[in-house]
Design an enzyme around this catalytic site. Structure first.
Site, PDB file in Angstrom:
ATOM      1  N   SER A  52       0.832  -1.210   0.000  1.00  0.00           N
ATOM      2  CA  SER A  52       0.000   0.000   0.000  1.00  0.00           C
ATOM      3  C   SER A  52       0.862   1.252   0.000  1.00  0.00           C
ATOM      4  O   SER A  52       2.005   1.246   0.438  1.00  0.00           O
ATOM      5  CB  SER A  52      -0.888   0.046   1.247  1.00  0.00           C
ATOM      6  OG  SER A  52      -1.746  -1.057   1.292  1.00  0.00           O
TER       7      SER A  52
HETATM    8  N1  SAH Z   1       0.151  -5.326   4.103  1.00  0.00           N
HETATM    9  C1  SAH Z   1       0.975  -5.640   2.959  1.00  0.00           C
HETATM   10  C2  SAH Z   1       0.283  -5.428   1.631  1.00  0.00           C
HETATM   11  C3  SAH Z   1      -0.675  -6.495   1.412  1.00  0.00           C
HETATM   12  S1  SAH Z   1      -1.295  -6.769  -0.203  1.00  0.00           S
HETATM   13  C4  SAH Z   1       2.273  -4.875   2.977  1.00  0.00           C
HETATM   14  O1  SAH Z   1       2.500  -4.092   3.902  1.00  0.00           O
HETATM   15  O2  SAH Z   1       3.078  -5.082   2.073  1.00  0.00           O
HETATM   16  C5  SAH Z   1      -2.526  -7.934   0.292  1.00  0.00           C
HETATM   17  C6  SAH Z   1      -1.989  -9.287   0.695  1.00  0.00           C
HETATM   18  O3  SAH Z   1      -3.078 -10.055   1.168  1.00  0.00           O
HETATM   19  C7  SAH Z   1      -1.378 -10.069  -0.478  1.00  0.00           C
HETATM   20  O4  SAH Z   1      -0.065 -10.420  -0.162  1.00  0.00           O
HETATM   21  C8  SAH Z   1      -2.276 -11.303  -0.569  1.00  0.00           C
HETATM   22  O5  SAH Z   1      -1.591 -12.480  -0.934  1.00  0.00           O
HETATM   23  C9  SAH Z   1      -2.833 -11.407   0.842  1.00  0.00           C
HETATM   24  N2  SAH Z   1      -4.065 -12.176   0.993  1.00  0.00           N
HETATM   25  C10 SAH Z   1      -5.112 -12.293   0.135  1.00  0.00           C
HETATM   26  N3  SAH Z   1      -6.061 -13.085   0.660  1.00  0.00           N
HETATM   27  C11 SAH Z   1      -5.611 -13.483   1.881  1.00  0.00           C
HETATM   28  C12 SAH Z   1      -6.165 -14.324   2.904  1.00  0.00           C
HETATM   29  N4  SAH Z   1      -7.335 -14.918   2.770  1.00  0.00           N
HETATM   30  N5  SAH Z   1      -5.413 -14.508   4.018  1.00  0.00           N
HETATM   31  C13 SAH Z   1      -4.193 -13.913   4.168  1.00  0.00           C
HETATM   32  N6  SAH Z   1      -3.645 -13.121   3.234  1.00  0.00           N
HETATM   33  C14 SAH Z   1      -4.341 -12.909   2.102  1.00  0.00           C
END
Ligand code: SAH
Length: 206
Positions: A52
């Site tokens: 993000s």
């Molecule tokens: N917070 C992160 C950005 C996350 S992007 C940072 O600081 O870099 C969103 C993430 O959520 C992705 O890596 C994706 O793989 C994960 N995601 C999607 N569905 C999910 C689920 N059901 N459980 C855990 N993670 C999930």
């Protein structure tokens, strides 16, 4: 750069600003994006996922009211950056990532930078982390079309859940849910765009 992006949009809490400034964001993005790491936009982190924009990380941390000693759960570890920011504020951070490669990579970056207060688990975050519940704050960093009931259940009384809710293909509303007397008190904050939550949530139609 990041201080300006965040302060000019009204987030002025000095502890939060110091937490953001302390984390070397460039070490959480792929090599080819390092020069852009502190720009005011999200960046790709591989596997079609994104880290993000700094302001959104700051906003989610602020509305979750993360304080020293709080137990915090993050769903969507991604690069590990948000988890590192949280660990600047409290030493009890639990983060779940559904994609194995990202979970492994984030865990090793966090370890190399000595973020010892973060535990990363490779799992579907829909179900939360029941063994460690309740949490004072839960941050969901992927878009959900409904609030996963296990996450609300795992919130402590007075706890804050921050989650982008809405269409997982278009935009969502960043939503703050506070548990008050066991019940949700919901506040809609602003429109955002996150990558979709996958896994169990795609089966549950609500
Ligand atoms: N917070 C992160 C950005 C996350 S992007 C940072 O600081 O870099 C969103 C993430 O959520 C992705 O890596 C994706 O793989 C994960 N995601 C999607 N569905 C999910 C689920 N059901 N459980 C855990 N993670 C999930």
């Amino acid at each position: 750069m990041v201080r300006y992006q965040v302060e000019s949009r009204g987030l002025k809490d000095e502890r939060l600003l110091q937490a953001l400034l302390a984390v070397p964001r460039h070490l959480f993005v792929p090599e080819q994006y390092r020069r852009e790491a502190y720009e005011d936009y999200p960046l790709p982190i591989g596997e079609g996922q994104t880290i993000s924009q700094p302001y959104i990380v700051a906003l989610m941390t602020a509305v979750a009211e993360v304080k020293p000693g709080d137990k915090v759960l993050e769903i969507g570890t991604g690069s590990g950056y948000q988890a590192a920011v949280l660990n600047q504020l409290t030493d009890r951070v639990f983060s779940i990532e559904i994609r194995e490669t990202l979970a492994g990579r984030a865990a090793s970056v966090l370890q190399s930078l000595n973020y010892t207060g973060v535990r990363v688990r490779w799992a579907d975050g829909y179900f939360g982390w029941p063994e460690e519940a309740p949490f004072d704050a839960i941050l969901v960093t992927c878009a959900a079309n409904h609030i996963p009931p296990p996450l609300f259940q795992q919130l402590a009384e007075g706890g804050r859940l921050v989650i982008p809710v809405g269409s997982t293909v278009f935009f969502q509303t960043l939503t703050l849910v506070r548990k008050s007397g066991g019940k949700p008190v919901v506040k809609q904050l602003l429109d955002v765009r996150f990558v979709p939550m996958v896994g169990e949530i795609e089966k549950e139609k609500r």
